[in-house]
Design a protein around this motif. Structure first.
Motif, mmCIF file in Angstrom:
data_model
loop_
_atom_site.group_PDB
_atom_site.id
_atom_site.type_symbol
_atom_site.label_atom_id
_atom_site.label_comp_id
_atom_site.label_asym_id
_atom_site.label_seq_id
_atom_site.Cartn_x
_atom_site.Cartn_y
_atom_site.Cartn_z
ATOM 1 N N TYR A 55 0.905 5.191 1.468
ATOM 2 C CA TYR A 55 0.332 6.307 2.219
ATOM 3 C C TYR A 55 0.935 7.555 1.607
ATOM 4 O O TYR A 55 2.113 7.852 1.811
ATOM 5 N N GLN B 284 -11.740 1.017 4.359
ATOM 6 C CA GLN B 284 -11.248 0.757 3.010
ATOM 7 C C GLN B 284 -12.421 0.561 2.056
ATOM 8 O O GLN B 284 -13.343 -0.196 2.345
ATOM 9 N N ASN C 116 4.708 0.887 1.099
ATOM 10 C CA ASN C 116 4.823 -0.116 2.151
ATOM 11 C C ASN C 116 4.557 -1.493 1.552
ATOM 12 O O ASN C 116 3.426 -1.797 1.171
ATOM 13 N N ASP D 142 -11.492 4.778 10.076
ATOM 14 C CA ASP D 142 -10.948 4.650 8.731
ATOM 15 C C ASP D 142 -11.450 3.374 8.081
ATOM 16 O O ASP D 142 -11.407 2.309 8.683
ATOM 17 N N GLU E 101 4.366 -5.608 1.714
ATOM 18 C CA GLU E 101 4.208 -6.717 2.650
ATOM 19 C C GLU E 101 5.412 -7.643 2.516
ATOM 20 O O GLU E 101 5.982 -7.812 1.434
ATOM 21 N N GLY F 271 -5.032 7.815 10.876
ATOM 22 C CA GLY F 271 -4.955 7.273 12.220
ATOM 23 C C GLY F 271 -6.234 7.338 13.016
ATOM 24 O O GLY F 271 -6.197 7.533 14.233
ATOM 25 N N HIS G 135 0.830 -1.190 0.000
ATOM 26 C CA HIS G 135 0.000 0.000 0.000
ATOM 27 C C HIS G 135 0.870 1.248 0.000
ATOM 28 O O HIS G 135 2.056 1.208 0.363
#
Lengths: 115, 115
Positions: A50, A104, A55, A102, A57, A98, A48
């Motif tokens: 941000y 998805q 980031n 939130d 996995e 944060g 993903h």
């Protein structure tokens, strides 16, 4: 309507031939995700962004790469598709920031076939 | 680590029957909980969510209550329709830290509703 758009909906490629899948969003969300979903399985997060921070996995193969040139677009590149990469690829977005609320939001997916 | 366990499918019901799909979770922090629905050949759609204990999420006749004491988030609907036939995924996001919330999915439950 604000939404997550994926193109194409169906993609056929040949074994070893690079392929790029596209995702765009009109939600102005900070975070964009790519998931791989194989038949009758739960989605598996590949990576993903941000904003511009990528980031990955830990178990995502090197064969999978991603680009996010701006807030609205994110691409999934498969450098040398194998037969095992045939799957549905789902893009999702979330606001980030944060907060527990939130959420998805997913696009309709791209079904990849590898011949 | 985090995990989600949901009842094994497939589940087959007649129209207007009562539906329960069990979901329990394990989380290190204080997660938010979600139910997503996936219709054949489509991406995931958010069905409902809850972000704190005793919250009830509801949408389209479906309900689920966040039960911290039993670590559960069971999905219910009083009267199912043929159009509810889909795969249902229970998921959690970990709010224990950081700005990005990775979703942990259950394996999904296939629901088929017959006329």
């Amino acid at each position: 309507d604000a939404m997550v758009i994926q193109n194409p909906r169906y993609q056929v490629t040949q074994f070893g031939k690079p392929v790029t899948l596209s995702c765009s969003q009109t939600l102005n969300h900070n975070v964009m995700y790519w998931y791989q979903q194989k038949s009758s399985q739960a989605p598996k997060l590949l990576f993903h962004y941000y904003d511009k921070d990528f980031n990955n996995e830990a178990d995502t193969p090197d064969n999978f790469q991603s680009r996010r040139p701006n807030t609205s677009f994110c691409f999934l590149d498969i450098r040398s598709p194998g037969l095992g990469d045939a799957a549905m690829y789902l893009c999702a977005t979330s606001r980030g920031g944060g907060v527990p609320t939130d959420t998805q939001y997913f696009g309709p997916g791209t079904r990849l076939t590898v011949l | 680590g985090n995990s989600v366990t949901q009842m094994e499918g497939p589940v087959t019901l007649s129209e207007e029957a009562f539906l329960t799909i069990n979901c329990t979770y394990t989380a290190t922090g204080y997660p938010s909980l979600f139910w997503y629905v996936q219709y054949p050949g489509e991406g995931l759609q958010l069905l409902l969510k809850a972000t704190k204990a005793d919250d009830k999420g509801s949408n389209k006749g479906f309900e689920a209550t966040y039960r911290k004491e039993t670590t559960s988030f069971h999905l219910e609907k009083g009267s199912v329709q043929v159009s509810d036939s889909a795969v249902y995924f229970c998921a959690l996001s970990d709010n224990s830290g950081g700005s990005n919330y990775k979703l942990t999915f259950g394996k999904g439950t296939l629901l088929t509703v017959n006329p």
